[in-house]
Motif scaffolding. Structure first.
Motif, PDB file in Angstrom:
ATOM      1  N   GLY A 151       0.774  -1.240   0.000  1.00  0.00           N
ATOM      2  CA  GLY A 151       0.000   0.000   0.000  1.00  0.00           C
ATOM      3  C   GLY A 151       0.801   1.282   0.000  1.00  0.00           C
ATOM      4  O   GLY A 151       0.237   2.363   0.080  1.00  0.00           O
ATOM      5  N   GLU A 152       2.130   1.189  -0.089  1.00  0.00           N
ATOM      6  CA  GLU A 152       2.952   2.400  -0.119  1.00  0.00           C
ATOM      7  C   GLU A 152       3.462   2.649  -1.539  1.00  0.00           C
ATOM      8  O   GLU A 152       4.566   3.173  -1.725  1.00  0.00           O
ATOM      9  CB  GLU A 152       4.125   2.264   0.854  1.00  0.00           C
ATOM     10  CG  GLU A 152       3.725   2.195   2.308  1.00  0.00           C
ATOM     11  CD  GLU A 152       3.169   3.502   2.843  1.00  0.00           C
ATOM     12  OE1 GLU A 152       3.657   4.577   2.451  1.00  0.00           O
ATOM     13  OE2 GLU A 152       2.211   3.453   3.633  1.00  0.00           O
ATOM     14  N   SER A 155      15.741   3.049   2.200  1.00  0.00           N
ATOM     15  CA  SER A 155      14.729   2.679   3.200  1.00  0.00           C
ATOM     16  C   SER A 155      13.644   1.794   2.558  1.00  0.00           C
ATOM     17  O   SER A 155      13.208   0.808   3.155  1.00  0.00           O
ATOM     18  CB  SER A 155      14.103   3.953   3.774  1.00  0.00           C
ATOM     19  OG  SER A 155      13.002   3.645   4.560  1.00  0.00           O
ATOM     20  N   ASP A 156      13.235   2.166   1.345  1.00  0.00           N
ATOM     21  CA  ASP A 156      12.220   1.361   0.637  1.00  0.00           C
ATOM     22  C   ASP A 156      12.726  -0.056   0.378  1.00  0.00           C
ATOM     23  O   ASP A 156      11.975  -1.027   0.505  1.00  0.00           O
ATOM     24  CB  ASP A 156      11.851   2.011  -0.704  1.00  0.00           C
ATOM     25  CG  ASP A 156      11.179   3.351  -0.518  1.00  0.00           C
ATOM     26  OD1 ASP A 156      10.755   3.647   0.610  1.00  0.00           O
ATOM     27  OD2 ASP A 156      11.093   4.117  -1.499  1.00  0.00           O
ATOM     28  N   MET A 157      14.007  -0.153  -0.001  1.00  0.00           N
ATOM     29  CA  MET A 157      14.588  -1.472  -0.264  1.00  0.00           C
ATOM     30  C   MET A 157      14.548  -2.329   1.005  1.00  0.00           C
ATOM     31  O   MET A 157      14.196  -3.500   0.960  1.00  0.00           O
ATOM     32  CB  MET A 157      16.054  -1.338  -0.719  1.00  0.00           C
ATOM     33  CG  MET A 157      16.242  -0.937  -2.158  1.00  0.00           C
ATOM     34  SD  MET A 157      15.506  -2.080  -3.324  1.00  0.00           S
ATOM     35  CE  MET A 157      16.602  -3.464  -3.190  1.00  0.00           C
ATOM     36  N   ILE A 158      14.905  -1.708   2.125  1.00  0.00           N
ATOM     37  CA  ILE A 158      14.904  -2.419   3.409  1.00  0.00           C
ATOM     38  C   ILE A 158      13.466  -2.833   3.759  1.00  0.00           C
ATOM     39  O   ILE A 158      13.221  -3.937   4.226  1.00  0.00           O
ATOM     40  CB  ILE A 158      15.487  -1.531   4.543  1.00  0.00           C
ATOM     41  CG1 ILE A 158      16.900  -1.055   4.192  1.00  0.00           C
ATOM     42  CG2 ILE A 158      15.452  -2.241   5.903  1.00  0.00           C
ATOM     43  CD1 ILE A 158      17.940  -2.124   4.108  1.00  0.00           C
ATOM     44  N   TRP A 159      12.531  -1.918   3.517  1.00  0.00           N
ATOM     45  CA  TRP A 159      11.114  -2.189   3.790  1.00  0.00           C
ATOM     46  C   TRP A 159      10.623  -3.378   2.973  1.00  0.00           C
ATOM     47  O   TRP A 159       9.972  -4.285   3.490  1.00  0.00           O
ATOM     48  CB  TRP A 159      10.305  -0.931   3.509  1.00  0.00           C
ATOM     49  CG  TRP A 159       8.811  -1.098   3.455  1.00  0.00           C
ATOM     50  CD1 TRP A 159       7.995  -0.775   2.417  1.00  0.00           C
ATOM     51  CD2 TRP A 159       7.955  -1.603   4.485  1.00  0.00           C
ATOM     52  NE1 TRP A 159       6.694  -1.067   2.738  1.00  0.00           N
ATOM     53  CE2 TRP A 159       6.642  -1.578   4.000  1.00  0.00           C
ATOM     54  CE3 TRP A 159       8.180  -2.097   5.762  1.00  0.00           C
ATOM     55  CZ2 TRP A 159       5.557  -2.003   4.741  1.00  0.00           C
ATOM     56  CZ3 TRP A 159       7.088  -2.533   6.511  1.00  0.00           C
ATOM     57  CH2 TRP A 159       5.800  -2.480   5.994  1.00  0.00           C
ATOM     58  N   ASP A 219      14.646   6.615   6.665  1.00  0.00           N
ATOM     59  CA  ASP A 219      13.610   7.562   6.256  1.00  0.00           C
ATOM     60  C   ASP A 219      12.643   7.758   7.432  1.00  0.00           C
ATOM     61  O   ASP A 219      11.605   7.100   7.515  1.00  0.00           O
ATOM     62  CB  ASP A 219      12.867   7.032   5.026  1.00  0.00           C
ATOM     63  CG  ASP A 219      11.845   8.030   4.496  1.00  0.00           C
ATOM     64  OD1 ASP A 219      11.725   9.125   5.095  1.00  0.00           O
ATOM     65  OD2 ASP A 219      11.174   7.720   3.497  1.00  0.00           O
ATOM     66  N   PRO A 220      12.995   8.645   8.361  1.00  0.00           N
ATOM     67  CA  PRO A 220      12.189   8.793   9.587  1.00  0.00           C
ATOM     68  C   PRO A 220      10.737   9.183   9.339  1.00  0.00           C
ATOM     69  O   PRO A 220       9.891   8.983  10.195  1.00  0.00           O
ATOM     70  CB  PRO A 220      12.914   9.903  10.357  1.00  0.00           C
ATOM     71  CG  PRO A 220      14.277   9.957   9.772  1.00  0.00           C
ATOM     72  CD  PRO A 220      14.138   9.566   8.343  1.00  0.00           C
ATOM     73  N   LYS A 221      10.423   9.722   8.145  1.00  0.00           N
ATOM     74  CA  LYS A 221       9.035  10.130   7.892  1.00  0.00           C
ATOM     75  C   LYS A 221       8.213   9.056   7.184  1.00  0.00           C
ATOM     76  O   LYS A 221       7.067   9.298   6.819  1.00  0.00           O
ATOM     77  CB  LYS A 221       9.021  11.420   7.079  1.00  0.00           C
ATOM     78  CG  LYS A 221       9.477  12.609   7.899  1.00  0.00           C
ATOM     79  CD  LYS A 221       8.990  13.890   7.289  1.00  0.00           C
ATOM     80  CE  LYS A 221       9.078  15.016   8.290  1.00  0.00           C
ATOM     81  NZ  LYS A 221       8.491  16.233   7.762  1.00  0.00           N
ATOM     82  N   PHE A 222       8.827   7.928   6.924  1.00  0.00           N
ATOM     83  CA  PHE A 222       8.130   6.805   6.282  1.00  0.00           C
ATOM     84  C   PHE A 222       7.290   6.136   7.368  1.00  0.00           C
ATOM     85  O   PHE A 222       7.809   5.437   8.235  1.00  0.00           O
ATOM     86  CB  PHE A 222       9.174   5.859   5.698  1.00  0.00           C
ATOM     87  CG  PHE A 222       8.643   4.743   4.850  1.00  0.00           C
ATOM     88  CD1 PHE A 222       7.314   4.697   4.446  1.00  0.00           C
ATOM     89  CD2 PHE A 222       9.494   3.740   4.413  1.00  0.00           C
ATOM     90  CE1 PHE A 222       6.842   3.680   3.651  1.00  0.00           C
ATOM     91  CE2 PHE A 222       9.036   2.710   3.619  1.00  0.00           C
ATOM     92  CZ  PHE A 222       7.714   2.674   3.239  1.00  0.00           C
ATOM     93  N   SER A 223       5.975   6.346   7.311  1.00  0.00           N
ATOM     94  CA  SER A 223       5.138   5.977   8.458  1.00  0.00           C
ATOM     95  C   SER A 223       4.788   4.497   8.540  1.00  0.00           C
ATOM     96  O   SER A 223       4.605   3.962   9.629  1.00  0.00           O
ATOM     97  CB  SER A 223       3.868   6.818   8.456  1.00  0.00           C
ATOM     98  OG  SER A 223       3.091   6.492   7.343  1.00  0.00           O
ATOM     99  N   TYR A 224       4.658   3.827   7.401  1.00  0.00           N
ATOM    100  CA  TYR A 224       4.118   2.478   7.466  1.00  0.00           C
ATOM    101  C   TYR A 224       4.989   1.469   8.213  1.00  0.00           C
ATOM    102  O   TYR A 224       4.441   0.634   8.951  1.00  0.00           O
ATOM    103  CB  TYR A 224       3.752   1.976   6.068  1.00  0.00           C
ATOM    104  CG  TYR A 224       2.757   0.846   6.139  1.00  0.00           C
ATOM    105  CD1 TYR A 224       1.631   0.953   6.955  1.00  0.00           C
ATOM    106  CD2 TYR A 224       2.937  -0.333   5.448  1.00  0.00           C
ATOM    107  CE1 TYR A 224       0.726  -0.081   7.072  1.00  0.00           C
ATOM    108  CE2 TYR A 224       2.034  -1.375   5.557  1.00  0.00           C
ATOM    109  CZ  TYR A 224       0.934  -1.241   6.368  1.00  0.00           C
ATOM    110  OH  TYR A 224       0.040  -2.265   6.484  1.00  0.00           O
ATOM    111  N   PRO A 225       6.334   1.512   8.078  1.00  0.00           N
ATOM    112  CA  PRO A 225       7.138   0.561   8.866  1.00  0.00           C
ATOM    113  C   PRO A 225       6.881   0.674  10.371  1.00  0.00           C
ATOM    114  O   PRO A 225       6.883  -0.332  11.075  1.00  0.00           O
ATOM    115  CB  PRO A 225       8.582   0.940   8.536  1.00  0.00           C
ATOM    116  CG  PRO A 225       8.497   1.526   7.184  1.00  0.00           C
ATOM    117  CD  PRO A 225       7.196   2.263   7.152  1.00  0.00           C
ATOM    118  N   TYR A 226       6.603   1.891  10.851  1.00  0.00           N
ATOM    119  CA  TYR A 226       6.295   2.059  12.280  1.00  0.00           C
ATOM    120  C   TYR A 226       4.983   1.330  12.601  1.00  0.00           C
ATOM    121  O   TYR A 226       4.909   0.531  13.533  1.00  0.00           O
ATOM    122  CB  TYR A 226       6.113   3.538  12.648  1.00  0.00           C
ATOM    123  CG  TYR A 226       7.319   4.415  12.474  1.00  0.00           C
ATOM    124  CD1 TYR A 226       8.443   4.248  13.270  1.00  0.00           C
ATOM    125  CD2 TYR A 226       7.325   5.450  11.544  1.00  0.00           C
ATOM    126  CE1 TYR A 226       9.540   5.080  13.135  1.00  0.00           C
ATOM    127  CE2 TYR A 226       8.413   6.277  11.399  1.00  0.00           C
ATOM    128  CZ  TYR A 226       9.521   6.098  12.193  1.00  0.00           C
ATOM    129  OH  TYR A 226      10.595   6.921  12.055  1.00  0.00           O
TER     130      TYR A 226
END
Lengths: 253, 263
Positions: free
Chosen positions: A44-45, B55-59, B88-95
């Motif tokens: 979803g991102e 950060s996306d790659m890690i996600w 990426d501290p503003k990437f909310s979904y991993p939190y």
């Protein structure tokens, strides 16, 4: 001025005909289009991932194009002895270098804009709307490229294309690590810490051109910060091109 | 001669495909090693400033890691999520994902730590405080903190209306199980993520099984005169057709007081 325009036009034609350019460009467009796949895996991102990878792709591939085309720009002329031909005409070395600079800048700008267009289409198609913030990031990207073109031209007067490529990549990494180096220097109390300061101020600080991480979240640097970054790129390019001219004058022709 | 050349090329190609297929089959039998997750400093030094893309790659790696069975029992999932949010501290979904998922692999403390960082860095995502509240409520049995985060979620801009309702009724409901069910019902109704929806559905179903077993135990008592010593008695005495299978993988027992609980 006419001489500069003529050389810029010829350099543009020469670089735009280069097969390497098309190979890299095709790969770049494929990569940007394929960010949709990465997005679909992200739970979803999608839009964020497409923007991050898309802007990263535009940057990486524009740098690759610049290095590949730039490091052989003057070297080729010296190797093929065509430099004699050019300089036998009423063209100064400064005009030659400035012409080469603008010619290559035009080629890289065109390819970057093409990649950006593909990026914007991909983002819009996936429901992200018109990503105006990315245009500001791409503009700073082009100013970083302008420094890199100057570096490539300078290296092409000094080294073989292979060495030029290696040194350009080193500069690229160092240029993006200067902020980290400065942080270490600030923490260090030894003399080596003070040695970092001249390196920090003299080498091209490329991280200031990176606003990609901000625009994706809808953030932005201040206008003075943005304008200072552009001014930095212009002045740094002028310095590098001046050194390239001096280097070319020392070349035995 | 030319046909023979084409034939040989085709045979060689087919052989390569077969060998690759056999290799993959063999590789799948090998136990998967626990992945090594780099530190944020190392990634930052190498990513040319492209921290968001890194950060996306890690996600994406975290999702792949969590989506597959792992011999290390997901011991690296918190490292992945902390790294993604550090880059990426503003990437909310991993939190949000971390706060929801980490407690299920015995990492409730890490979930809370990640959630606190998330709430500090991302103020406009109601999911992070909401999942923090569920973690406090279910895994820490800390109703005060659960209430605090429900309230924060309800007051986050863009929070759905029923989240506000859940937050408001949370403190007034006496039954813990009913509260938990309400919480997960809220997650189920408001999430758009399939993984989260499935998880919430499983929790709601889990609580419904407990309610069903308690009702059946009560009927059993009325019929036989005492609570059943084994669940199977509910089936043999024709009160239930079968004992429902818990989607969370637990087995149940009926206590002497007639309460259904996890074995």
């Amino acid at each position: 001025m006419n001489n500069i325009t003529t050389i810029a036009k010829n350099t543009f034609k020469e670089t735009i005909r280069d097969r390497i350019l098309y190979a890299i460009l095709a790969f770049a467009i494929l990569f940007i289009a394929s960010t949709v796949v990465f997005g679909s895996l992200s739970l979803g991102e999608d839009i964020k991932v497409i923007k991050d990878f898309g802007l990263a792709g535009i940057y990486i591939f524009s740098i690759i194009i610049t290095i590949f085309l730039g490091v052989s720009l003057i070297y080729k002329e010296i190797e093929k002895n065509t430099l004699y031909l050019i300089l036998s005409k009423p063209i100064s070395k400064s005009q030659l270098i400035i012409g080469k600079y603008f010619g290559l800048l035009l080629s890289v700008t065109l390819t970057t804009l093409l990649m950006t267009a593909v990026y914007l289409i991909v983002v819009a198609t996936k429901g992200g709307g018109f990503d105006a913030g990315s245009l500001l990031a791409v503009l700073l990207n082009l100013f970083e490229i302008s420094i890199f073109i100057s570096i490539s031209i300078l290296f092409s007067t000094l080294f073989t294309p292979l060495l030029g490529t290696i040194f350009s990549i080193i500069i690229l990494y160092v240029g993006h690590s200067l902020d980290t180096l400065l942080r270490f220097a600030d923490k260090s109390e030894s003399i080596s810490g003070y040695l970092v300061y001249p390196v920090y101020y003299l080498l091209p600080n490329l991280e200031k051109f990176n606003i990609r991480n901000l625009v994706v979240h809808g953030d932005m640097v201040s206008t003075p910060e943005y304008l200072l970054t552009i001014l930095y790129a212009i002045i740094y390019s002028i310095i590098l091109l001046s050194i390239a001219k001096i280097s070319l004058e020392k070349e035995e022709l | 001669m030319k046909i023979l050349k084409y034939f040989l090329t085709a045979v060689l190609l087919a052989l390569t495909v077969t060998i690759q297929f056999l290799y993959d089959e063999e590789k799948a039998k090998r136990p998967k090693p626990s992945p090594y997750v780099l530190s944020a400093e190392v990634v930052r030094a190498a990513d040319l400033g492209l921290h968001n893309a890194a950060s996306d790659m890690i996600w994406l790696s975290a999702i792949q890691y969590f989506g597959d069975w792992q011999t290390d029992k997901f011991q690296k999932i918190d490292d992945y999520l902390f790294l993604a949010s550090d880059l990426d501290p503003k990437f909310s979904y991993p939190y949000a994902f971390g706060v929801l998922i980490l407690p299920s692999v015995n990492m409730a403390d890490q979930a809370i730590e990640l959630g606190e960082i998330g709430i500090e860095n991302v103020q406009d995502d109601w999911r992070i405080p909401y999942y923090m509240a569920t973690t406090y409520h279910i895994h820490k049995e800390d109703q005060a903190n659960a209430l605090k985060y429900f309230d924060l979620a309800a007051n986050t801009e863009g929070a759905p209306e029923n989240i506000k309702v859940v937050a408001s009724i949370y403190g007034s409901n006496a039954d813990m199980r009913a509260k938990s069910k309400t919480v997960w019902q809220g997650v189920f109704e408001n999430s758009e993520d399939e993984v989260v929806i499935e998880r919430a559905y499983n929790y709601v179903f889990h609580y419904e099984i407990l309610e069903l077993l308690e009702d059946a135990a009560q009927k059993y008592k009325e019929k036989i005169g005492g609570y059943p010593s084994e669940l199977e008695l509910l089936v043999s005495k024709n009160i239930l057709k079968e004992i429902p299978k818990d989607p969370l993988g637990f087995e149940f027992i009926i206590t002497e007081t007639g309460r259904a609980t996890i074995k």
